[in-house]
Design a protein around this motif. Structure first.
Motif: not given
Length: 193
Positions: A8-23
């Protein structure tokens, strides 16, 4: 459950936002009308992604707005026909070369392999549609010094920590698909193996 990083691209975006990962900046869209608004907000070139797995055919990068909307319609129809939740992710376009970094993960720690560059466009000169991959090479003699350490510190390790924090530790090989943009490293996608 941890494989949803790829599923899930949406789930990955949610995880990255929570982890502060640049995307890339993105909009999660539930209708063609929302996709049209997101396309207008970002402008061309347009990046439209099926939220779910699509066998390497879920992403369209195009300067043709009608083609971007057509891809979104196809994504919605395919998911609705399968009884799945239909969602499309529209992202800002990321400039710069792409790099792949595979990381071995035990749910806590990350060990990177050598970075590689793969080619996804079907035709020479980066023309044609995206594919599941047309070949890859390594080592990347042109890659910036410290790239691997930067990706581990800013992308892979924070993602693995966030997945562990959520109670769904990722154990396996985390593929980090990256763009080396004018603003620094940005995640394009994750694959989970």
């Amino acid at each position: 459950e941890a494989a949803a990083l790829e599923g899930s691209k949406a789930f990955a975006k949610e995880v990255m936002a929570a982890a502060g990962v640049p995307t890339a900046m993105a909009h999660l869209c539930a209708s063609v009308e929302e996709v049209a608004e997101a396309l207008d907000a970002f402008g061309a070139p347009y990046v439209v992604k099926d939220d779910g797995l699509a066998a390497g055919k879920g992403v369209v990068v195009t300067s043709d707005r009608d083609a971007a909307l057509a891809h979104a319609r196809d994504c919605f129809e395919r998911r609705a026909g399968a009884g799945d939740r239909a969602a499309v992710v529209v992202e800002e376009y990321l400039d710069g070369p792409e790099v792949s970094l595979f990381c071995l993960c035990d749910g806590t720690d990350v060990v990177p392999l050598a970075p590689a560059q793969d080619f996804k466009r079907a035709l020479d000169g980066d023309e044609g549609p995206n594919t599941g991959g047309m070949g890859a090479y390594s080592p990347l003699t042109w890659a910036p010094a410290g790239l691997v350490a930067d990706v581990v510190a800013r992308v892979a390790q924070p993602t693995v920590y966030e997945m562990r924090r959520r109670g769904t530790p990722f154990v396996g090989v985390l593929y980090c698909g990256l763009a080396l943009t004018s603003r620094g490293v940005r995640v394009i996608e994750f694959n989970a193996r």
